[in-house]
Design an enzyme around this catalytic site. Structure first.
Site, PDB file in Angstrom:
ATOM      1  N   TYR A  94       0.848  -1.202   0.000  1.00 36.95           N
ATOM      2  CA  TYR A  94       0.000   0.000   0.000  1.00 36.95           C
ATOM      3  C   TYR A  94       0.877   1.242   0.000  1.00 36.95           C
ATOM      4  O   TYR A  94       2.049   1.215   0.371  1.00 36.95           O
ATOM      5  CB  TYR A  94      -0.923   0.033   1.233  1.00 36.95           C
ATOM      6  CG  TYR A  94      -0.194   0.082   2.556  1.00 36.95           C
ATOM      7  CD1 TYR A  94       0.280   1.287   3.076  1.00 36.95           C
ATOM      8  CD2 TYR A  94       0.033  -1.076   3.294  1.00 36.95           C
ATOM      9  CE1 TYR A  94       0.952   1.335   4.283  1.00 36.95           C
ATOM     10  CE2 TYR A  94       0.697  -1.042   4.499  1.00 36.95           C
ATOM     11  CZ  TYR A  94       1.164   0.170   4.985  1.00 36.95           C
ATOM     12  OH  TYR A  94       1.835   0.206   6.180  1.00 36.95           O
ATOM     13  N   CYS A  95       0.277   2.347  -0.441  1.00 34.02           N
ATOM     14  CA  CYS A  95       0.890   3.664  -0.305  1.00 34.02           C
ATOM     15  C   CYS A  95      -0.041   4.496   0.572  1.00 34.02           C
ATOM     16  O   CYS A  95      -0.777   3.953   1.387  1.00 34.02           O
ATOM     17  CB  CYS A  95       1.145   4.300  -1.670  1.00 34.02           C
ATOM     18  SG  CYS A  95      -0.346   4.548  -2.681  1.00 34.02           S
ATOM     19  N   TRP A  96      -0.035   5.810   0.411  1.00 32.11           N
ATOM     20  CA  TRP A  96      -0.835   6.653   1.302  1.00 32.11           C
ATOM     21  C   TRP A  96      -2.332   6.439   1.116  1.00 32.11           C
ATOM     22  O   TRP A  96      -3.066   6.192   2.073  1.00 32.11           O
ATOM     23  CB  TRP A  96      -0.460   8.117   1.074  1.00 32.11           C
ATOM     24  CG  TRP A  96      -1.374   9.108   1.730  1.00 32.11           C
ATOM     25  CD1 TRP A  96      -2.100  10.084   1.135  1.00 32.11           C
ATOM     26  CD2 TRP A  96      -1.665   9.243   3.138  1.00 32.11           C
ATOM     27  NE1 TRP A  96      -2.824  10.807   2.044  1.00 32.11           N
ATOM     28  CE2 TRP A  96      -2.571  10.310   3.293  1.00 32.11           C
ATOM     29  CE3 TRP A  96      -1.254   8.549   4.273  1.00 32.11           C
ATOM     30  CZ2 TRP A  96      -3.077  10.705   4.538  1.00 32.11           C
ATOM     31  CZ3 TRP A  96      -1.751   8.939   5.511  1.00 32.11           C
ATOM     32  CH2 TRP A  96      -2.649  10.017   5.630  1.00 32.11           C
ATOM     33  N   GLY A  99      -3.188   4.939  -4.287  1.00 33.16           N
ATOM     34  CA  GLY A  99      -3.165   5.595  -5.598  1.00 33.16           C
ATOM     35  C   GLY A  99      -1.983   5.209  -6.446  1.00 33.16           C
ATOM     36  O   GLY A  99      -1.618   4.028  -6.551  1.00 33.16           O
ATOM     37  N   TYR A 123      -2.868   3.295   3.163  1.00 35.98           N
ATOM     38  CA  TYR A 123      -2.647   3.499   4.595  1.00 35.98           C
ATOM     39  C   TYR A 123      -3.799   4.273   5.234  1.00 35.98           C
ATOM     40  O   TYR A 123      -4.230   3.957   6.344  1.00 35.98           O
ATOM     41  CB  TYR A 123      -1.334   4.261   4.819  1.00 35.98           C
ATOM     42  CG  TYR A 123      -1.111   4.678   6.258  1.00 35.98           C
ATOM     43  CD1 TYR A 123      -0.495   3.824   7.155  1.00 35.98           C
ATOM     44  CD2 TYR A 123      -1.544   5.922   6.729  1.00 35.98           C
ATOM     45  CE1 TYR A 123      -0.313   4.186   8.480  1.00 35.98           C
ATOM     46  CE2 TYR A 123      -1.371   6.291   8.051  1.00 35.98           C
ATOM     47  CZ  TYR A 123      -0.753   5.423   8.920  1.00 35.98           C
ATOM     48  OH  TYR A 123      -0.597   5.790  10.235  1.00 35.98           O
TER      49      TYR A 123
END
Length: 360
Positions: A94-96, A99, A123
């Site tokens: 995952y990223c923030w 995206g 996240y």
């Protein structure tokens, strides 16, 4: 086809390994217990892309990102991502916000022959799920607080119970002036994440009663969530009774023997000096509350114990200042706090009696 996961509950219940693609500075602010930082971009690279996005728009920023993470840099990061996926086949990335960063990483891994699922919403979604779950579990669960004088062995008892949350272990701090560990405390966000996961797991076991140590509003530098503080303020108490001699031995084992053994591993050649700094600094922090004369007397006893330990390896003299500190400082403070905040006491006894009462 890109695989997405939105079963956040199962992610945390299963302790799934998490590949965190956010920049190191984002990870440092707060993370999940099973997450490993394997960023798509460094802090400096992310800052450049962010500036480009503000000045020239999204596509220019994407182009710059591909330029910055290319060639050998891209190959090395891809190798680490694929190695993580191989070692943790049931994990997620995952990223923030789920995206571009996670989509790009997932795409590059697929091109390398590795299909790995990403967290839908990233996240931010996981964090929001835990915040909601924290409030839900605090409201739902019946909390009983474990109280007792300093050194009575509350942490040892909590660790033997299947329906307890050890707040001090999560906070990496024992709560007293001597409570700081060798490792720094987690950030407030990371602490809240760990607490929410612990409560979530108890909720999954259909645990209706949760035992926690009777804490004030903070543990070291970390604050307990407001909803939990309010629930704890109204919660009934069970009290662990231990004799002064038993408590002296507990503190001696924890803050002298265990701490010195851990210092030998952590500091190696400088272990005794760092151990001495820890003890003297911990006592110095409460000098005003002790009063000048009491502080000087305790400090003298501590110095004598350290000298003997340094010269002979015998640490037994530490029991002298520990006894006086418990009897003359911590015990009166505990009695005052208990009288100042009357609590509904459900039961009191030694560790065996408390375990029998809880089991019944």
């Amino acid at each position: 086809m890109a695989i997405e996961c939105d079963d956040y509950r199962q992610v945390f219940i299963s302790d799934a390994a998490l590949m965190d693609l956010r920049a190191p500075a984002e990870f440092a602010k707060g993370a999940f217990p099973t997450a490993i930082s394997l960023p798509l971009m460094t802090d400096a690279e992310r800052a450049k892309v962010g500036t480009c996005y503000k000045q020239q728009g999204q596509q220019a920023a994407i182009n710059l990102g591909h330029k910055l993470v290319s060639g050998e840099i891209k190959a090395e990061r891809l190798r680490r991502w694929c190695e993580f996926a191989k070692n943790h086949p049931q994990g997620y990335l995952y990223c923030w916000r789920g995206g571009l960063r996670s989509q790009i990483t997932q795409s590059w891994m697929q091109e390398a022959g590795v299909s790995y699922p990403r967290i839908k919403g990233g996240y931010k979604a996981l964090r929001q799920f835990l915040l909601n779950e924290l409030e839900l579990q605090v409201a739902r669960q019946n909390i009983i607080l474990l109280a007792g004088r300093t050194g009575s062995g509350k942490t040892l008892l909590l660790q033997e119970l299947g329906n307890a949350v050890d707040l001090e272990s999560l906070a990496r701090h024992r709560g007293s002036s001597f409570g700081a560990g060798l490792m720094p405390q987690p950030t407030q966000i990371s602490f809240e994440n760990q607490l929410a996961i612990s409560l979530l797991k108890l909720g999954e076991k259909a645990t209706q009663t949760t035992i926690m140590e009777d804490e004030c509003g903070h543990i070291g530098s970390l604050m307990l969530p407001l909803s939990l503080r309010e629930k704890m303020a109204q919660a009934p108490v069970i009290i662990l009774d231990s004799s002064l001699d038993e408590r002296v031995e507990c503190i001696f084992d924890e803050y002298i023997q265990q701490r010195f053994a851990a210092s030998l591993v952590h500091y190696v050649d400088d272990a005794f000096a760092q151990f001495s700094v820890y003890l003297q600094g911990s006592l110095f922090r409460i000098r005003r509350r002790l009063g000048g004369e009491a502080y000087q007397q305790l400090n003298t006893l501590m110095q004598q114990a350290l000298v003997q330990q340094a010269n002979t390896g015998d640490a037994n003299l530490h029991r002298a200042w520990i006894t006086r500190l418990l009897r003359d400082y911590y015990d009166p403070m505990y009695d005052y706090q208990l009288s100042k905040r009357p609590r509904r006491i459900l039961f009191r006894g030694n560790a065996l009696q408390l375990k029998a009462w809880l089991a019944a």
